[in-house]
Design an enzyme around this catalytic site. Structure first.
Site, PDB file in Angstrom:
ATOM      1  CE  LYS A  22      -1.895  58.137  16.136  1.00 46.70           C
ATOM      2  NZ  LYS A  22      -3.030  58.900  15.550  1.00 46.70           N
ATOM      3  CG  ASN A  23      -0.755  60.915  13.189  1.00 45.79           C
ATOM      4  OD1 ASN A  23      -1.510  59.993  13.496  1.00 45.79           O
ATOM      5  ND2 ASN A  23      -0.557  61.965  13.962  1.00 45.79           N
ATOM      6  CB  CYS A 117     -11.874  64.467  18.081  1.00 49.92           C
ATOM      7  SG  CYS A 117     -10.488  63.600  18.769  1.00 49.92           S
ATOM      8  NE  ARG A 122      -9.055  66.184  14.998  1.00 50.09           N
ATOM      9  CZ  ARG A 122      -8.320  65.081  15.233  1.00 50.09           C
ATOM     10  NH1 ARG A 122      -8.593  64.307  16.260  1.00 50.09           N
ATOM     11  NH2 ARG A 122      -7.332  64.788  14.409  1.00 50.09           N
ATOM     12  CG  ASP A 305      -0.306  65.450  17.574  1.00 48.52           C
ATOM     13  OD1 ASP A 305      -0.181  64.813  16.511  1.00 48.52           O
ATOM     14  OD2 ASP A 305      -1.364  66.041  17.894  1.00 48.52           O
ATOM     15  NE  ARG A 397      -7.365  56.453  18.649  1.00 48.35           N
ATOM     16  CZ  ARG A 397      -7.699  57.709  18.336  1.00 48.35           C
ATOM     17  NH1 ARG A 397      -8.317  58.464  19.217  1.00 48.35           N
ATOM     18  NH2 ARG A 397      -7.419  58.202  17.148  1.00 48.35           N
TER      19      ARG A 397
HETATM   20  C1  EPZ Z   1      -3.668  65.363  12.150  1.00 50.61           C
HETATM   21  O1  EPZ Z   1      -5.040  65.553  12.443  1.00 50.61           O
HETATM   22  C2  EPZ Z   1      -3.169  64.356  13.173  1.00 50.61           C
HETATM   23  N1  EPZ Z   1      -3.901  63.108  13.009  1.00 50.61           N
HETATM   24  C3  EPZ Z   1      -3.360  64.889  14.585  1.00 50.61           C
HETATM   25  O2  EPZ Z   1      -2.762  63.967  15.477  1.00 50.61           O
HETATM   26  C4  EPZ Z   1      -2.616  66.214  14.708  1.00 50.61           C
HETATM   27  O3  EPZ Z   1      -2.870  66.762  15.973  1.00 50.61           O
HETATM   28  C5  EPZ Z   1      -3.089  67.183  13.614  1.00 50.61           C
HETATM   29  O4  EPZ Z   1      -2.924  66.569  12.317  1.00 50.61           O
HETATM   30  C6  EPZ Z   1      -2.292  68.475  13.623  1.00 50.61           C
HETATM   31  O5  EPZ Z   1      -0.937  68.193  13.410  1.00 50.61           O
HETATM   32  C7  EPZ Z   1      -3.545  62.290  11.989  1.00 50.61           C
HETATM   33  O6  EPZ Z   1      -2.637  62.575  11.230  1.00 50.61           O
HETATM   34  C8  EPZ Z   1      -4.314  61.018  11.868  1.00 50.61           C
HETATM   35  P1  EPZ Z   1      -5.606  69.126  10.848  1.00 50.61           P
HETATM   36  P2  EPZ Z   1      -5.970  66.373  11.380  1.00 50.61           P
HETATM   37  O7  EPZ Z   1      -6.530  68.895   9.718  1.00 50.61           O
HETATM   38  O8  EPZ Z   1      -5.467  66.105  10.013  1.00 50.61           O
HETATM   39  C9  EPZ Z   1      -8.863  72.552  11.290  1.00 50.61           C
HETATM   40  C10 EPZ Z   1      -2.652  62.426  17.194  1.00 50.61           C
HETATM   41  O9  EPZ Z   1      -2.529  62.666  18.404  1.00 50.61           O
HETATM   42  N2  EPZ Z   1      -9.510  71.969  10.113  1.00 50.61           N
HETATM   43  O10 EPZ Z   1      -4.166  69.462  10.556  1.00 50.61           O
HETATM   44  O11 EPZ Z   1      -7.377  66.086  11.693  1.00 50.61           O
HETATM   45  C11 EPZ Z   1      -8.920  71.636  12.510  1.00 50.61           C
HETATM   46  O12 EPZ Z   1     -10.141  71.810  13.190  1.00 50.61           O
HETATM   47  C12 EPZ Z   1      -3.608  63.245  16.384  1.00 50.61           C
HETATM   48  O13 EPZ Z   1      -1.996  61.591  16.567  1.00 50.61           O
HETATM   49  C13 EPZ Z   1     -10.594  72.616   9.549  1.00 50.61           C
HETATM   50  O14 EPZ Z   1     -11.038  73.654  10.031  1.00 50.61           O
HETATM   51  O15 EPZ Z   1      -5.622  67.867  11.811  1.00 50.61           O
HETATM   52  C14 EPZ Z   1      -7.735  72.108  13.318  1.00 50.61           C
HETATM   53  O16 EPZ Z   1      -8.095  73.254  14.047  1.00 50.61           O
HETATM   54  C15 EPZ Z   1      -4.446  64.172  17.264  1.00 50.61           C
HETATM   55  N3  EPZ Z   1     -11.187  72.088   8.440  1.00 50.61           N
HETATM   56  C16 EPZ Z   1      -6.712  72.528  12.252  1.00 50.61           C
HETATM   57  O17 EPZ Z   1      -7.458  72.676  11.038  1.00 50.61           O
HETATM   58  C17 EPZ Z   1     -10.729  70.925   7.860  1.00 50.61           C
HETATM   59  O18 EPZ Z   1     -11.299  70.499   6.832  1.00 50.61           O
HETATM   60  C18 EPZ Z   1      -5.613  71.493  12.008  1.00 50.61           C
HETATM   61  O19 EPZ Z   1      -6.242  70.238  11.817  1.00 50.61           O
HETATM   62  C19 EPZ Z   1      -9.626  70.269   8.457  1.00 50.61           C
HETATM   63  C20 EPZ Z   1      -9.027  70.809   9.570  1.00 50.61           C
END
Ligand code: EPZ
Length: 430
Positions: A22-23, A117, A122, A305, A397
């Site tokens: 999915k991701n 979320c 996020r 995840d 989802r």
């Molecule tokens: C992706 O989310 C995945 N979603 C998530 O999977 C997954 O948990 C996550 O990566 C971590 O592996 C998709 O790919 C659609 P991040 P993403 O940016 O990209 C902080 C699922 O179950 N951050 O890697 O949103 C954030 O708050 C979902 O399929 C900032 O601070 O995650 C978090 O603490 C749930 N500023 C950390 O980084 C930003 O601009 C990692 O988030 C972006 C992120």
């Protein structure tokens, strides 16, 4: 309201085919709009997030033709609008990938700011920092991110936090910027690599995806491609932990074992036998699981995840385990539901101390988010008696035919649409 109803206690056994990731697919679909040529994408998972993103793309003028349940042909030469409707971002956060794609191709984009979320706030500050570093003017107006650039120019960008979304979004915009971009402290997840490979198959020039430094030389145009999405390592890991929690014997097929290394390592630590093949992994749990400690980390560390899934397995293990969630600040909500099934857990900040019990008992629980919902299904499969799970729309989802795949492994699980149907299940399986 749809629910899953489960009669637990059966060890799950058999083989299950894993769907596309999915991701990875979400980033690839967004990136596909960056060419005016036709693109064929295969091995898409037939899940709600993908279908909603496809709707969002059609709403801005992308021509989408479903070839099969898992393949689409897309053409984006007639995108008339670079503004994505709020309704879509409310339903799927990853619509924000359209910013990087639209900005890269049209040098402008207007996408609603994603809300928080269930697993944390996020923010997307790093995405915005990257777009600005490439020369875009980015404002937040009336709940929208409005990005615009006369030219996008390559830049040297350092991500303060390892972020999958920011890495993918900035990579897309930079792939059509003028000149050379270096992104440091990148996410290394398999789905980041898959999006980079997809962009390169369209003529982009991206090197280093899968490491923490990605180098991009911008190109003027991207061209047609045919591409197949990698298998979903999180869906695979979810079934692997279902084998562990139910003392079963499951082989997950169409997987890339290398992507599952952190999951496999933990399954071995808690007493499972794991056998790897070229594109399959077999997990056998013949005895009670052992406790262990786990901390979620960016790839190749243990995936956040997969945190709820191991949390459920450890709730049944012999001894006390410590689970530390270092990525998101609110990813233990499922522990309250698990406690209602008899788990003994204490959550202190981003740490859960789990004292394993011999058995969980079925109860009515609610899915707080996608992965926690899937983990509660695993808990119901392992528990004595009947478990009913509400809010399964979260699970739908990200998991294709989840109950069907589980039934093929011997699970007694049904999706029910009314109390009457639930009653029938209880009478039949009670
Ligand atoms: C992706 O989310 C995945 N979603 C998530 O999977 C997954 O948990 C996550 O990566 C971590 O592996 C998709 O790919 C659609 P991040 P993403 O940016 O990209 C902080 C699922 O179950 N951050 O890697 O949103 C954030 O708050 C979902 O399929 C900032 O601070 O995650 C978090 O603490 C749930 N500023 C950390 O980084 C930003 O601009 C990692 O988030 C972006 C992120």
């Amino acid at each position: 309201m749809e629910q899953y109803i489960i009669r637990g206690g059966n060890p799950l056994a058999g083989e299950v085919n894993i769907s596309g990731a999915k991701n990875a697919a979400l980033g690839i679909l967004a990136a596909a709009i960056m060419t005016d040529d036709t693109v064929l994408i295969e091995n898409l998972p037939d899940v709600r997030d993908i279908n909603v993103l496809l709707e969002a793309m059609e709403s801005i003028g992308v021509k989408v033709e479903r070839i099969t349940r898992h393949a689409v042909m897309m053409n984006s030469e007639n995108i008339g609008d670079v503004s994505v409707d709020y309704d879509y971002i409310k339903r799927i956060r990853a619509s924000y990938y359209l910013i990087g794609a639209l900005l890269g191709k049209y040098k402008k984009a207007e996408v609603p700011l994603p809300g928080g979320c269930n697993i944390g706030s996020r923010p997307i500050d790093l995405h915005i920092k990257g777009f600005r570093a490439l020369g875009a003017k980015v404002d937040i107006r009336n709940g929208f991110i409005v990005a615009q650039a006369d030219h996008l120019r390559g830049s040297h960008i350092f991500l303060d936090t390892v972020s999958v979304g920011a890495t993918i979004n900035i990579m897309m915009a930079a792939s059509m910027a003028e000149g050379y971009t270096i992104i440091e402290n990148c996410a290394r997840e398999p789905h980041v690599v898959d999006v980079a490979n997809f962009l390169n198959s369209m003529g982009a020039n991206i090197k280093g995806a899968g490491t923490d430094v990605i180098r991009i030389r911008g190109v003027q145009k991207l061209h047609r491609t045919e591409y197949s999405v990698i298998p979903d390592q999180i869906e695979a890991g979810t079934f692997m932990f279902a084998a562990a929690a139910t003392k079963g014997d499951i082989t997950v097929k169409n997987v890339i074992p290398k992507h599952l290394e952190a999951t496999t390592a933990k399954l071995l630590e808690i007493g499972c036998e794991v056998e790897e093949f070229d594109n399959a992994v077999r997990v056998v749990a013949s005895k009670r699981l052992c406790s262990t400690n786990v901390k979620t980390l960016p790839y190749p560390g243990y995936p956040t995840d997969m945190q709820p899934q191991i949390g459920v397995a450890l709730a049944l293990a012999k001894g006390t385990s410590i689970v530390t969630e270092s990525i998101f600040e609110n990813r233990f909500k499922y522990m309250d539901e698990l406690t209602r099934m008899g788990a003994v857990v204490r959550v202190e900040g981003n740490t859960a101390i789990i004292t394993g019990v011999e058995k969980l008992s079925g109860a009515r629980v609610s899915a707080p988010d996608l992965r926690a919902g899937a983990a509660l299904v695993i808990a119901g499969l392992a528990a004595d008696g009947i478990t009913t799970i509400d809010d399964i729309v979260y699970i739908q989802r990200g998991y294709e035919l989840f109950d069907e795949k589980l039934r093929s492994l011997g699970a007694e699980i049904e999706m029910v649409h009314s109390e009457k149907e639930a009653q029938k299940f209880r009478l039949r399986c009670g």
